[in-house]
Design an enzyme around this catalytic site. Structure first.
Site, PDB file in Angstrom:
ATOM      1  N   HIS A   1       0.855  -1.183   0.000  1.00  0.00           N
ATOM      2  CA  HIS A   1       0.000   0.000   0.000  1.00  0.00           C
ATOM      3  C   HIS A   1       0.889   1.230   0.000  1.00  0.00           C
ATOM      4  CE1 HIS A   1      -4.089  -1.428   0.119  1.00  0.00           C
ATOM      5  NE2 HIS A   1      -3.777  -2.340   1.035  1.00  0.00           N
TER       6      HIS A   1
ATOM      7  N   ASP B   1      -0.102   7.263  -3.313  1.00  0.00           N
ATOM      8  CA  ASP B   1      -1.167   6.862  -4.235  1.00  0.00           C
ATOM      9  C   ASP B   1      -1.444   7.914  -5.298  1.00  0.00           C
ATOM     10  OD1 ASP B   1      -1.582   4.416  -3.081  1.00  0.00           O
ATOM     11  OD2 ASP B   1      -3.438   4.951  -2.055  1.00  0.00           O
TER      12      ASP B   1
END
Length: 373
Positions: free
Chosen positions: A128, A158
Site C-alpha cells: 500500500h 497513491d
C-alpha cells in the site's frame, strides 16, 4: 468540453490511484467508461460518495466469463486508452494484456498502475501507499527531529506518486501515438513516482545542504521559520517565511525580537519565541493580522475548510449535494468539468455499452456476463 474531448478511455476498475487518474482524464474532457466487477469492489463509503469515481459511467462485467472479456476487447477496438490497476500478470491471464489489446488496436495507449511496477523482486508482492513511500525514501523525510516518520495519509504515494504520473504518461503516450500511429504501455509505479518526487532533495543531499536526519533541515520543520505553531484556541498556523524579506515581515507583524536565524545554533531559542508568541492569540486573530502580508503565514484548515481565497476561486464546490474539490488545473479556452456524480457499479451498463457499439446486450445481461443495477 475540455482539452481531451474526443478521447475514449476504457477503465478496468481498481483501487485508489487508477480511479483517481481516470477521474482526472474525465474532468479533462475524455469519455471514460468504467468497467466494474458485479457488486463493485472495496470502497470507503457508499457509491454516491466515492468521489474518485465521479465524471464517468459504469458498466458491470464479470471478467471471469469469456463473453465479458470479449466485450472489453470490442471496447478496446475503438478506444484510445485503456487503464488497469491489477497486479502484474492478471490482465494477461484474462486475455486483456498489452499484447492482446495491441493486436486489436495498435494505436492503444495501455496505462498500467501498480505500486511496485511490472517487474522487479517485489512486483508480485502486496503493498500500500505507506510501503511504497517507505522503500522510495520519501517516508523517511517526513517527521520531527528524533521522532518516527509521519504518514501523510495516502496523498503522497497513491495520488502524487501514482495517479499523476499515470496521467502524465498517458497524455505523453497519446501525443506520441498521434505522430507515430503506434500505442505503447505506460508502466506507472508508485514506488518510482514517489522516488522521482524527491529529486530536488537528492540533489541537496549530494551537495551537503540536506541531512538524512529528519526534522533538521530547512523544509522539514528543522527551521523554526518553516513550521506549524499552535494558537490560543488549540488550532494551528503554518509559517513559511523562508526569504529574508518575508522573515522580516513575519517578525514585524509579531512584534518580537529574535536571534539571528542564519545560525542554526539559535534555532531552538527562535522556535521558543515563535511558539510562545503564536499561543497568545487565536487562529482567526492571527489570520486577520497577517491578511495581505508577505510573511507567509496561513491558517491550517480542516478538510474542505472555508477560506475567502478558496471561495473566490471556487476551489471547493457543492456538486449533487456533496462538497468536493473542483477540477484542477484550469484552462482558459477548454474548461474542465466535474461531470456525472459517482455511479453505482453497473448503473449505466445498458446505455453505456450501447453507446460504445455493443449490440448484443440482452444476451449478455441474460447470461450474467453483464449486469445492470
Amino acid at each position: 468540453m475540455g482539452p481531451l474531448e474526443g478521447v475514449q478511455v476504457v477503465e478496468l476498475a481498481g483501487l485508489g490511484p487508477a480511479p483517481f487518474a481516470c477521474m482526472m482524464l474525465a474532468e479533462l474532457g475524455a469519455e471514460v467508461l468504467r468497467i466494474d466487477r458485479p457488486g463493485g469492489g472495496l470502497s470507503m463509503g457508499p457509491p454516491e460518495l466515492d468521489l474518485v469515481n465521479r465524471g464517468r459511467r459504469s458498466a458491470a462485467l464479470d471478467l471471469k466469463q469469456p463473453a465479458a472479456v470479449d466485450v472489453v476487447r470490442r471496447l478496446v477496438a475503438r478506444a484510445d486508452v485503456l487503464v488497469e490497476g491489477f497486479r502484474p500478470g492478471v490482465a494477461e491471464r484474462l486475455g486483456l494484456g498489452p499484447a492482446d489489446c495491441h493486436a486489436i488496436n495498435p494505436r492503444l495507449v495501455y496505462g498500467r498502475m501498480t505500486g511496485w511496477g511490472q517487474d522487479g523482486p517485489l512486483a508480485q508482492a502486496a503493498g500500500h501507499d505507506i510501503d511504497y513511500l517507505a522503500v522510495s525514501g520519501a517516508l523517511h523525510l517526513i517527521g520531527r527531529a528524533g521522532g518516527p516518520p509521519q504518514v501523510p495519509a495516502n496523498l503522497l504515494g497513491d495520488f502524487a506518486g501514482g495517479s499523476l504520473y499515470l496521467v502524465i504518461g498517458v497524455l505523453a503516450a497519446l501525443h506520441e501515438a498521434g505522430r507515430s500511429g503506434q500505442g505503447q504501455v505506460v508502466d506507472a509505479a508508485i514506488v518510482d513516482g514517489s522516488a522521482h518526487l524527491t529529486t530536488m532533495l537528492l540533489g541537496a543531499l549530494a551537495a551537503g545542504s540536506w541531512r538524512q536526519e529528519r526534522g533538521t533541515n530547512l523544509l522539514d520543520t528543522g527551521a523554526p521559520f518553516y513550521d506549524v505553531y499552535e494558537t490560543a484556541d488549540g488550532k494551528h498556523v503554518a509559517v513559511g517565511a523562508l526569504e529574508p524579506q518575508f522573515y522580516a515581515d513575519l517578525l514585524g507583524k509579531l512584534g518580537v525580537d529574535a536571534p539571528d536565524r542564519n545560525d542554526p545554533a539559535n534555532w531552538p531559542e527562535l522556535r521558543k519565541v515563535l511558539a510562545e508568541t503564536f499561543r497568545q492569540r487565536t487562529q482567526a486573530e492571527w489570520t486577520a493580522l497577517f491578511d495581505g502580508s508577505d510573511a507567509c503565514v496561513a491558517p491550517v484548515l480542516p478538510l474542505a475548510g472555508e477560506h475567502p481565497h478558496l471561495v473566490a476561486r471556487g476551489t471547493f464546490v457543492d456538486h449533487h449535494g456533496v462538497r468536493q474539490a473542483a477540477p484542477a488545473p484550469r484552462f482558459g479556452r477548454t474548461p474542465t468539468s466535474l461531470g456525472r456524480p459517482p455511479a453505482r457499479p453497473g448503473e449505466h451498463t445498458r446505455e453505456a455499452l450501447a453507446d460504445w457499439g455493443i449490440t448484443d446486450l440482452d444476451d449478455l445481461l441474460a447470461s450474467g456476463a453483464a449486469v445492470q443495477t
